[in-house]
Design a protein around this motif. Structure first.
Motif, PDB file in Angstrom:
ATOM      1  N   VAL A   1       0.839  -1.199   0.000  1.00 52.40           N
ATOM      2  CA  VAL A   1       0.000   0.000   0.000  1.00 52.40           C
ATOM      3  C   VAL A   1       0.876   1.251   0.000  1.00 52.40           C
ATOM      4  CG1 VAL A   1      -1.665   1.367   1.320  1.00 52.40           C
ATOM      5  CG2 VAL A   1      -1.986  -1.099   1.079  1.00 52.40           C
ATOM      6  N   ALA A   2       1.912   1.245   0.822  1.00 53.37           N
ATOM      7  CA  ALA A   2       2.811   2.404   0.906  1.00 53.37           C
ATOM      8  C   ALA A   2       3.484   2.689  -0.427  1.00 53.37           C
ATOM      9  CB  ALA A   2       3.859   2.180   1.987  1.00 53.37           C
ATOM     10  N   ASN A   3       3.786   1.628  -1.176  1.00 52.03           N
ATOM     11  CA  ASN A   3       4.452   1.795  -2.474  1.00 52.03           C
ATOM     12  C   ASN A   3       3.470   1.991  -3.625  1.00 52.03           C
ATOM     13  OD1 ASN A   3       7.053   1.545  -1.427  1.00 52.03           O
ATOM     14  ND2 ASN A   3       6.938  -0.693  -1.448  1.00 52.03           N
ATOM     15  N   GLY A   4       2.170   1.951  -3.325  1.00 54.35           N
ATOM     16  CA  GLY A   4       1.157   2.198  -4.346  1.00 54.35           C
ATOM     17  C   GLY A   4       0.849   1.018  -5.236  1.00 54.35           C
ATOM     18  N   THR A   5       1.318  -0.196  -4.847  1.00 54.77           N
ATOM     19  CA  THR A   5       1.091  -1.367  -5.707  1.00 54.77           C
ATOM     20  C   THR A   5      -0.151  -2.161  -5.308  1.00 54.77           C
ATOM     21  OG1 THR A   5       2.568  -2.692  -4.314  1.00 54.77           O
ATOM     22  CG2 THR A   5       3.534  -1.614  -6.243  1.00 54.77           C
ATOM     23  N   LEU A   6      -0.752  -1.817  -4.150  1.00 54.40           N
ATOM     24  CA  LEU A   6      -1.964  -2.505  -3.711  1.00 54.40           C
ATOM     25  C   LEU A   6      -3.012  -1.465  -3.342  1.00 54.40           C
ATOM     26  CD1 LEU A   6      -3.431  -5.155  -2.935  1.00 54.40           C
ATOM     27  CD2 LEU A   6      -2.488  -4.896  -0.631  1.00 54.40           C
ATOM     28  N   LYS A   7      -4.084  -1.418  -4.143  1.00 59.44           N
ATOM     29  CA  LYS A   7      -5.149  -0.436  -3.891  1.00 59.44           C
ATOM     30  C   LYS A   7      -6.423  -1.096  -3.385  1.00 59.44           C
ATOM     31  CE  LYS A   7      -3.645   3.180  -7.104  1.00 59.44           C
ATOM     32  NZ  LYS A   7      -2.363   2.630  -7.496  1.00 59.44           N
ATOM     33  N   GLU A   8      -6.710  -2.308  -3.840  1.00 59.65           N
ATOM     34  CA  GLU A   8      -7.914  -3.012  -3.422  1.00 59.65           C
ATOM     35  C   GLU A   8      -7.557  -4.447  -3.040  1.00 59.65           C
ATOM     36  OE1 GLU A   8     -10.669  -1.511  -2.946  1.00 59.65           O
ATOM     37  OE2 GLU A   8     -10.122   0.380  -3.899  1.00 59.65           O
ATOM     38  N   ILE A   9      -8.399  -5.048  -2.202  1.00 54.49           N
ATOM     39  CA  ILE A   9      -8.208  -6.450  -1.823  1.00 54.49           C
ATOM     40  C   ILE A   9      -9.497  -7.228  -2.118  1.00 54.49           C
ATOM     41  CG2 ILE A   9      -6.533  -5.910  -0.007  1.00 54.49           C
ATOM     42  CD1 ILE A   9      -8.818  -6.391   2.021  1.00 54.49           C
ATOM     43  N   ASP A  10      -9.404  -8.539  -2.093  1.00 57.27           N
ATOM     44  CA  ASP A  10     -10.564  -9.412  -2.288  1.00 57.27           C
ATOM     45  C   ASP A  10     -11.188  -9.657  -0.911  1.00 57.27           C
ATOM     46  OD1 ASP A  10     -12.404 -11.406  -2.755  1.00 57.27           O
ATOM     47  OD2 ASP A  10     -11.131 -12.493  -4.180  1.00 57.27           O
ATOM     48  N   TYR A  11     -12.344  -9.023  -0.653  1.00 54.86           N
ATOM     49  CA  TYR A  11     -12.976  -9.127   0.665  1.00 54.86           C
ATOM     50  C   TYR A  11     -13.411 -10.557   0.982  1.00 54.86           C
ATOM     51  CZ  TYR A  11     -13.144  -4.036   0.166  1.00 54.86           C
ATOM     52  OH  TYR A  11     -12.804  -2.719  -0.022  1.00 54.86           O
ATOM     53  N   ASP A  12     -13.658 -11.344  -0.031  1.00 58.57           N
ATOM     54  CA  ASP A  12     -14.078 -12.731   0.204  1.00 58.57           C
ATOM     55  C   ASP A  12     -12.960 -13.571   0.815  1.00 58.57           C
ATOM     56  OD1 ASP A  12     -16.588 -12.195  -0.825  1.00 58.57           O
ATOM     57  OD2 ASP A  12     -16.038 -12.784  -2.872  1.00 58.57           O
ATOM     58  N   LEU A  13     -11.721 -13.134   0.623  1.00 58.38           N
ATOM     59  CA  LEU A  13     -10.576 -13.903   1.118  1.00 58.38           C
ATOM     60  C   LEU A  13     -10.164 -13.514   2.532  1.00 58.38           C
ATOM     61  CD1 LEU A  13      -8.271 -13.904  -2.068  1.00 58.38           C
ATOM     62  CD2 LEU A  13      -9.861 -15.694  -1.308  1.00 58.38           C
ATOM     63  N   VAL A  14     -10.619 -12.340   2.996  1.00 56.55           N
ATOM     64  CA  VAL A  14     -10.168 -11.835   4.306  1.00 56.55           C
ATOM     65  C   VAL A  14     -11.372 -11.666   5.222  1.00 56.55           C
ATOM     66  CG1 VAL A  14      -8.844 -10.079   5.518  1.00 56.55           C
ATOM     67  CG2 VAL A  14      -8.313 -10.594   3.128  1.00 56.55           C
ATOM     68  N   LYS A  15     -11.545 -12.579   6.148  1.00 52.09           N
ATOM     69  CA  LYS A  15     -12.663 -12.524   7.083  1.00 52.09           C
ATOM     70  C   LYS A  15     -12.513 -11.317   8.012  1.00 52.09           C
ATOM     71  CE  LYS A  15     -15.269 -15.391  10.325  1.00 52.09           C
ATOM     72  NZ  LYS A  15     -15.319 -16.675  11.062  1.00 52.09           N
ATOM     73  N   GLY A  16     -13.606 -10.552   8.144  1.00 52.19           N
ATOM     74  CA  GLY A  16     -13.607  -9.416   9.063  1.00 52.19           C
ATOM     75  C   GLY A  16     -13.238  -8.086   8.432  1.00 52.19           C
ATOM     76  N   VAL A  17     -12.794  -8.089   7.174  1.00 51.01           N
ATOM     77  CA  VAL A  17     -12.405  -6.840   6.504  1.00 51.01           C
ATOM     78  C   VAL A  17     -13.393  -6.542   5.380  1.00 51.01           C
ATOM     79  CG1 VAL A  17     -10.624  -5.630   5.196  1.00 51.01           C
ATOM     80  CG2 VAL A  17      -9.969  -7.166   7.049  1.00 51.01           C
ATOM     81  N   ARG A  18     -14.013  -5.376   5.476  1.00 48.22           N
ATOM     82  CA  ARG A  18     -14.880  -4.878   4.416  1.00 48.22           C
ATOM     83  C   ARG A  18     -14.390  -3.497   3.993  1.00 48.22           C
ATOM     84  NH1 ARG A  18     -15.452  -9.238   3.858  1.00 48.22           N
ATOM     85  NH2 ARG A  18     -17.304 -10.600   3.930  1.00 48.22           N
ATOM     86  N   GLU A  19     -15.131  -2.859   3.097  1.00 44.55           N
ATOM     87  CA  GLU A  19     -14.649  -1.624   2.481  1.00 44.55           C
ATOM     88  C   GLU A  19     -14.287  -0.552   3.506  1.00 44.55           C
ATOM     89  OE1 GLU A  19     -15.953   1.586  -1.016  1.00 44.55           O
ATOM     90  OE2 GLU A  19     -17.373   0.071  -0.308  1.00 44.55           O
ATOM     91  N   LEU A  20     -15.137  -0.357   4.517  1.00 45.55           N
ATOM     92  CA  LEU A  20     -14.887   0.685   5.513  1.00 45.55           C
ATOM     93  C   LEU A  20     -13.592   0.429   6.266  1.00 45.55           C
ATOM     94  CD1 LEU A  20     -16.189   3.257   6.719  1.00 45.55           C
ATOM     95  CD2 LEU A  20     -17.195   1.794   8.477  1.00 45.55           C
ATOM     96  N   THR A  21     -13.391  -0.814   6.709  1.00 40.29           N
ATOM     97  CA  THR A  21     -12.166  -1.169   7.439  1.00 40.29           C
ATOM     98  C   THR A  21     -10.949  -1.047   6.539  1.00 40.29           C
ATOM     99  OG1 THR A  21     -13.439  -2.707   8.789  1.00 40.29           O
ATOM    100  CG2 THR A  21     -11.052  -2.966   8.811  1.00 40.29           C
ATOM    101  N   TRP A  22     -11.067  -1.513   5.317  1.00 42.60           N
ATOM    102  CA  TRP A  22      -9.944  -1.452   4.382  1.00 42.60           C
ATOM    103  C   TRP A  22      -9.536  -0.009   4.095  1.00 42.60           C
ATOM    104  CZ3 TRP A  22      -5.754  -3.320   2.784  1.00 42.60           C
ATOM    105  CH2 TRP A  22      -5.192  -2.993   1.547  1.00 42.60           C
TER     106      TRP A  22
END
Length: 756
Positions: free
Chosen positions: A138-159
């Motif tokens: 994220v700091a290097n700008g290479t990750l902007k979005e994640i797959d919420y289905d793969l990470v339990k407990g993380v949704r758009e607001l938390t991300w």
């Protein structure tokens, strides 16, 4: 480890807790531990780290605290710190930061430690297991979005919260460090981030062209220029530096004085005084540029010129067209009768003529001095349209001015920004591509609206919509560039413009209105010998008290305010002054004193950056906040002050209750950081009060207000009073107001050929 002879220490540290941080002042106190050598430390201290047990502290860790100006730090984050050791009598051993650099965690364990300071440990574990390099990416700008289905407990607001923390800590903090010589804080660079939301690209742009910092309010060209030349000395005699100065010069000229052009001679003089090394490039630049508009010996920003010309052309073309709106003379007369019955008086011939003309025109501009009935005729005009099933929008610049429309017409009005559906700086739901659906668009207090907002409003209006703009072109000109309403009154003839000149019968008895209209024409209403107290008007409603002692003016105003609250109610009295701060008779000083007089026994309070607010305080929203649904000029009362748990910290907040003229209440919550949007509302600047009115107005003018003293300001001040006005003045300040006019501005619109 020490550097040079200044006893500057350099060490790596992990932040263990936050004791205090104010983003407005950039002042904070943080605990930390380090494994490097520092002169004074303890072996154990308070820790907010969710992943460490304070009872099992590593004996090799050295604990202490940072106290001073710095960017906001993250508990659990690792930093490279340059600081000086300091012993404080109250707080003991501390380190004063000189520079703090966020170290991006490289290992999975270090990244997990950082994430656990933001989110719960189990969610952090889930995220790091799927994205083991998430913080770095994220700091290097290479990750902007994640797959919420793969990470339990993380949704758009938390991300989004995680991303914001990473970006603010590892990228924005770098920008702040670079700009520390200017005292730039995160709050200040928010404006730059609206233009370029990617901090990495913003940092690159700043390194390439430091002059973009002139967009930040409060940073003059001199400060930015000094920093730019330190970063890139080769800029000293370049076209880039000259362009930056000229853009700043005209932007400042427009925002501070309202002028949209100056003479070429004046511009060259300003260049010679501020960037003399670039003077030899001036003539070439004036002939080879795309951002300036030059006409004969006048020069200004093309942006300003184009806006003014667009406004003029839109109204000119619209004035030649007819709409499909038709109201019979019989129905117009019926609406007039209804308005007269509700108001309890009959319109005079001049007012009836203006009402009828306005109801037959596509464009109608209405102006007139105080007491001529501009507001009352709008009731008849609004009734004629609404009683005949035509839709109408009513707007004004401020919430107070919009409320006054509603009081006068019984028709719900809104701020211009709310009417257009503002979604951010110059971003509106209704615009040139998506027009307002309304038969008639009414704008009141037109003199308050600057050129940029005026154009946004016009562009959102459909070709088949009628336009009515009302105001007093001799009141204070708008804050910002242009003087649109005043210019339009001069440019269009009586087929578009109605000028009300005959005072209503009630106005002829009022000392407030008679004297205000004399001041409007630079005529001194005081013809008798100056005395401690002078009363004017058949209604004996205009009071003058002249003093040469400013403290005396202050004391009389405060005491009169408190007595008036007892007799007339707190919502019916206000103190009006030209300045907000930096002098005795300013709203800041008056508000503090009055709050203490009225609420001195109240113990519960909450402190913002500049002001402390007590429970029960009368407050005013000073900016438009569309997320909270509260707007510039709305007035309410603090009805609750409390605190709640926010993670590991307790967060203090207050609740303000706002009530509209229909009695509908809304409760708006403010954290301590959000209190910058509030001000106490016992005393207001004349500018803030423009467009509104109170039964009793207490005005103060003295020579510390000298730059703001003119007849427009004084005329506007007096005409805010509905029942009684008390003007407290130094004699010389009063005379300066009478003989000075500042509402004339250099604008491109006034250079266009007048409409025949």
């Amino acid at each position: 480890m020490f550097e040079n002879d200044e006893d500057i220490l350099k060490f790596k540290a992990v932040i263990t807790y936050e004791r205090y941080y104010n983003s407005d002042t950039a002042w904070g106190v943080y605990g930390f531990y380090t494994n490097d050598d520092i002169p004074q430390y303890t072996k154990e201290t308070k820790m907010d780290l969710p992943f460490e047990d304070s009872k099992e502290v590593d004996p090799d860790k050295k604990f202490s605290s940072l106290a001073g100006k710095m960017q906001e730090l993250v508990v659990g984050g690792e930093y490279m710190i340059k600081a000086k050791y300091k012993y404080d009598k109250t707080y003991g051993h501390q380190y004063t930061p000189i520079a703090i650099y966020a170290l991006i965690p490289q290992t999975k364990e270090a990244q997990l430690m950082f994430l656990q300071s933001i989110i719960s440990p189990w969610i952090a574990e889930n995220l790091i297991s799927v994205y083991p390099n998430v913080v770095n990416d994220v700091a290097n700008g290479t990750l902007k979005e994640i797959d919420y289905d793969l990470v339990k407990g993380v949704r758009e607001l938390t991300w989004n919260r995680i991303k914001d923390k990473i970006i603010n800590n590892y990228l924005i903090s770098d920008i702040i460090i670079m700009l520390k010589p200017l005292g730039v804080t995160y709050t200040m660079i928010k404006k730059l981030l609206t233009d370029e939301p990617n901090p990495a690209l913003l940092k690159q742009q700043l390194e390439e062209n430091p002059y973009i910092l002139t967009k930040i309010n409060g940073l003059g060209f001199k400060k930015v220029d000094d920093l730019a030349l330190k970063l890139k000395p080769e800029l000293i005699n370049t076209t880039e530096r000259l362009v930056a100065f000229i853009k700043y010069y005209f932007t400042d000229l427009g925002e501070s004085s309202g002028h949209t052009w100056c003479s070429v001679k004046i511009l060259k003089s300003a260049i010679s005084n501020s960037v003399p090394e670039c003077s030899d490039k001036t003539d070439w630049l004036l002939e080879n540029n795309e951002f300036l508009h030059i006409s004969e010996d006048r020069v200004g920003l093309k942006y300003y010129h184009d806006i003014e010309v667009q406004i003029y052309n839109i109204l000119l073309e619209k004035s030649k067209k007819q709409t499909d709106i038709n109201i019979s003379d019989e129905k117009i007369e019926q609406a007039i009768r209804h308005a007269e019955e509700e108001q309890g008086f009959q319109y005079v011939v001049e007012q009836l003529d203006t009402i009828n003309k306005s109801l037959h025109r596509t464009i109608s501009l209405i102006t007139g001095k105080a007491g001529t009935g501009k507001t009352s005729i709008m009731r008849a005009i609004v009734k004629a349209y609404t009683e005949n099933q035509f839709t109408l929008t009513a707007s004004a610049l401020s919430a107070m001015a919009a409320q006054r429309i509603t009081e006068a017409t019984s028709f719900p009005a809104m701020t211009i920004h709310r009417t257009l559906g503002c979604k951010g700086l110059n971003k509106f739901d209704f615009n040139k591509d998506n027009h307002l659906i309304t038969s008639v668009a009414f704008l009141d207090e037109g003199s308050m609206v600057n050129a940029s907002l005026f154009l946004h409003w016009l562009e959102a209006i459909d070709d088949n919509t009628r336009i009515i703009i009302s105001g007093d072109h001799k009141q204070l000109p708008p804050i910002g560039f242009g003087n649109v309403f005043s210019d339009l009154i001069e440019m269009f003839d009586d087929t578009v413009v109605s000028k009300l000149v005959k005072p209503m019968r009630q106005a002829e008895k009022s000392g407030i209105l008679v004297d205000a209209n004399l001041i409007r024409e630079n005529i001194n209403p005081i013809t008798e010998k100056l005395q401690p107290r002078i009363i004017h008007g058949e209604l004996q409603d205009m009071y003058y008290m002249f003093r040469i002692n400013r403290q005396s003016l202050f004391d009389i105003a405060v005491n009169t305010f408190v007595k008036s609250v007892d007799s007339d109610g707190i919502d019916n009295v206000v103190i009006a002054v030209p300045r907000r701060k930096d002098c005795l008779n300013s709203t800041n000083e008056l508000n503090k004193t009055i709050q203490e007089k009225l609420l001195g026994d109240v113990l519960q309070s909450i402190s913002g950056f500049e002001m402390t607010f007590k429970l029960g305080a009368k407050v005013m929203q000073t900016v438009n906040d569309y997320d909270k649904n509260v707007f510039n000029g709305e007035i309410g009362y603090i009805t609750e002050i409390s605190e709640r748990q926010n993670g590991k910290k307790k967060e203090e907040y207050c609740v303000v209750t706002y009530t509209d003229i229909f009695g509908k209440k809304k409760l708006i919550e403010y954290t301590k950081k959000e209190l910058t949007a509030l001000d106490l509302a016992y005393a207001m600047t004349v500018h803030k009060l423009q467009g509104a009115g109170r039964k009793i107005v207490i005005g103060i003018i003295d020579n510390t207000h000298h730059q703001l003293l003119d007849n427009c300001m004084l005329y506007t001040l007096l005409t805010r009073a509905k029942k009684r006005c008390l003007l407290l003045a130094e004699p010389q300040a009063f005379l300066q107001c009478i003989r000075t006019s500042h509402n004339k501005r250099n604008t491109w619109m006034m250079l266009e050929e007048k409409v025949a």
